[in-house]
Design a protein around this motif. Structure first.
Motif, mmCIF file in Angstrom:
data_model
loop_
_atom_site.group_PDB
_atom_site.id
_atom_site.type_symbol
_atom_site.label_atom_id
_atom_site.label_comp_id
_atom_site.label_asym_id
_atom_site.label_seq_id
_atom_site.Cartn_x
_atom_site.Cartn_y
_atom_site.Cartn_z
ATOM 1 N N LYS A 99 0.849 -1.196 0.000
ATOM 2 C CA LYS A 99 0.000 0.000 0.000
ATOM 3 C C LYS A 99 0.884 1.244 0.000
ATOM 4 N N LYS A 100 0.527 2.196 -0.863
ATOM 5 C CA LYS A 100 1.252 3.464 -0.920
ATOM 6 C C LYS A 100 0.441 4.600 -0.345
ATOM 7 N N GLN A 101 -0.880 4.609 -0.597
ATOM 8 C CA GLN A 101 -1.728 5.663 -0.038
ATOM 9 C C GLN A 101 -3.175 5.224 -0.093
ATOM 10 N N SER A 102 -3.991 5.870 0.744
ATOM 11 C CA SER A 102 -5.422 5.562 0.701
ATOM 12 C C SER A 102 -6.230 6.765 1.179
ATOM 13 N N THR A 103 -7.428 6.854 0.630
ATOM 14 C CA THR A 103 -8.430 7.802 1.086
ATOM 15 C C THR A 103 -9.608 6.949 1.519
ATOM 16 N N GLU A 104 -10.697 7.567 1.939
ATOM 17 C CA GLU A 104 -11.842 6.756 2.354
ATOM 18 C C GLU A 104 -12.486 6.013 1.193
ATOM 19 N N SER A 105 -12.184 6.385 -0.065
ATOM 20 C CA SER A 105 -12.841 5.731 -1.207
ATOM 21 C C SER A 105 -11.881 5.057 -2.178
ATOM 22 N N GLU A 106 -10.571 5.163 -1.966
ATOM 23 C CA GLU A 106 -9.615 4.612 -2.929
ATOM 24 C C GLU A 106 -8.305 4.262 -2.236
ATOM 25 N N THR A 107 -7.735 3.108 -2.618
ATOM 26 C CA THR A 107 -6.441 2.705 -2.080
ATOM 27 C C THR A 107 -5.528 2.349 -3.239
ATOM 28 N N THR A 108 -4.270 2.788 -3.148
ATOM 29 C CA THR A 108 -3.295 2.527 -4.196
ATOM 30 C C THR A 108 -2.183 1.648 -3.634
ATOM 31 N N TYR A 109 -1.847 0.601 -4.400
ATOM 32 C CA TYR A 109 -0.770 -0.325 -4.063
ATOM 33 C C TYR A 109 0.257 -0.258 -5.189
ATOM 34 N N GLU A 110 1.556 -0.412 -4.858
ATOM 35 C CA GLU A 110 2.591 -0.363 -5.887
ATOM 36 C C GLU A 110 3.725 -1.329 -5.574
ATOM 37 N N LYS A 111 4.359 -1.778 -6.640
ATOM 38 C CA LYS A 111 5.599 -2.555 -6.547
ATOM 39 C C LYS A 111 6.329 -2.349 -7.856
ATOM 40 N N ASP A 112 7.524 -1.828 -7.784
ATOM 41 C CA ASP A 112 8.323 -1.523 -8.967
ATOM 42 C C ASP A 112 7.500 -0.697 -9.945
ATOM 43 N N GLU A 113 7.329 -1.156 -11.182
ATOM 44 C CA GLU A 113 6.587 -0.386 -12.181
ATOM 45 C C GLU A 113 5.109 -0.742 -12.238
ATOM 46 N N MET A 114 4.643 -1.562 -11.321
ATOM 47 C CA MET A 114 3.239 -1.982 -11.311
ATOM 48 C C MET A 114 2.457 -1.199 -10.259
ATOM 49 N N LYS A 115 1.211 -0.861 -10.602
ATOM 50 C CA LYS A 115 0.350 -0.103 -9.696
ATOM 51 C C LYS A 115 -1.053 -0.694 -9.747
ATOM 52 N N ALA A 116 -1.698 -0.819 -8.596
ATOM 53 C CA ALA A 116 -3.086 -1.277 -8.509
ATOM 54 C C ALA A 116 -3.876 -0.238 -7.732
ATOM 55 N N THR A 117 -5.016 0.155 -8.299
ATOM 56 C CA THR A 117 -5.893 1.110 -7.641
ATOM 57 C C THR A 117 -7.218 0.421 -7.347
ATOM 58 N N VAL A 118 -7.620 0.416 -6.070
ATOM 59 C CA VAL A 118 -8.873 -0.205 -5.646
ATOM 60 C C VAL A 118 -9.846 0.912 -5.315
ATOM 61 N N LYS A 119 -10.998 0.864 -5.986
ATOM 62 C CA LYS A 119 -12.037 1.860 -5.730
ATOM 63 C C LYS A 119 -13.377 1.153 -5.863
ATOM 64 N N GLY A 120 -14.099 1.044 -4.747
ATOM 65 C CA GLY A 120 -15.373 0.328 -4.767
ATOM 66 C C GLY A 120 -15.168 -1.119 -5.175
ATOM 67 N N ASP A 121 -15.914 -1.585 -6.182
ATOM 68 C CA ASP A 121 -15.797 -2.959 -6.663
ATOM 69 C C ASP A 121 -14.786 -3.101 -7.795
ATOM 70 N N SER A 122 -14.031 -2.041 -8.092
ATOM 71 C CA SER A 122 -13.074 -2.061 -9.195
ATOM 72 C C SER A 122 -11.646 -2.151 -8.694
ATOM 73 N N LEU A 123 -10.823 -2.874 -9.448
ATOM 74 C CA LEU A 123 -9.393 -2.936 -9.211
ATOM 75 C C LEU A 123 -8.757 -2.716 -10.576
ATOM 76 N N ILE A 124 -7.959 -1.676 -10.710
ATOM 77 C CA ILE A 124 -7.336 -1.349 -11.991
ATOM 78 C C ILE A 124 -5.837 -1.529 -11.854
ATOM 79 N N LEU A 125 -5.277 -2.400 -12.709
ATOM 80 C CA LEU A 125 -3.844 -2.672 -12.724
ATOM 81 C C LEU A 125 -3.196 -1.853 -13.829
ATOM 82 N N HIS A 126 -2.055 -1.218 -13.510
ATOM 83 C CA HIS A 126 -1.295 -0.439 -14.481
ATOM 84 C C HIS A 126 0.131 -0.972 -14.512
#
Length: 139
Positions: A99-126
């Motif tokens: 985990k890198k940061q979170s608000t009450e509605s969104e959490t961001t996770y990262e490792k190297d060049e990969m990023k995952a954003t969780v918001k509600g029922d969605s998870l977006i991988l970059h």
């Protein structure tokens, strides 16, 4: 094509994660009064809870997400305040991000060049120009 892309992307993630020794996360039942807070101190709405027939509330840590091509991915959240992570598993391979940061509605996770954003029922991988959108299933 998308299914191959997801499998290839997950394989690339795993190659980066090979330095780790497997998934060290242990799922523990949390006290019903425990509430996970976002970095801003507000209740983190990205955290899900189970409620049993007696009304006892426990933190839900594992979910199944579905990609746009129908591929199912297991996602396990570790809410330990000292080591908050997300582990994404597909084809018996797991990639874990911190985990890198979170608000009450969104959490961001990262490792190297990969990023995952969780918001509600969605998870977006970059990863670079590749974006994979996943949606939580009802399984």
């Amino acid at each position: 094509m998308i299914k191959k892309g997801i499998s290839l992307l997950l394989l690339m993630f795993l190659m980066v994660a090979c330095k780790k020794e497997g998934n060290k996360g242990i799922v523990k039942a949390e006290p019903e009064s425990q509430v996970i807070l976002a970095d801003n101190g507000k209740v983190d709405s990205t955290v899900g809870y189970n409620v049993d027939v007696n009304g006892k509330k426990t933190i839900k840590t594992d979910y199944v997400y579905k990609a746009t091509d129908g591929t199912l991915v297991k996602v396990v959240f570790n809410y330990d305040p000292n080591n908050r992570t997300v582990a994404i598993t597909n084809n018996k391979k797991t990639f874990t991000m911190e985990k890198k940061q979170s608000t009450e509605s969104e959490t961001t996770y990262e490792k190297d060049e990969m990023k995952a954003t969780v918001k509600g029922d969605s998870l977006i991988l970059h990863q670079g120009d590749t974006i994979i959108e996943l949606v939580k299933t009802k399984i």
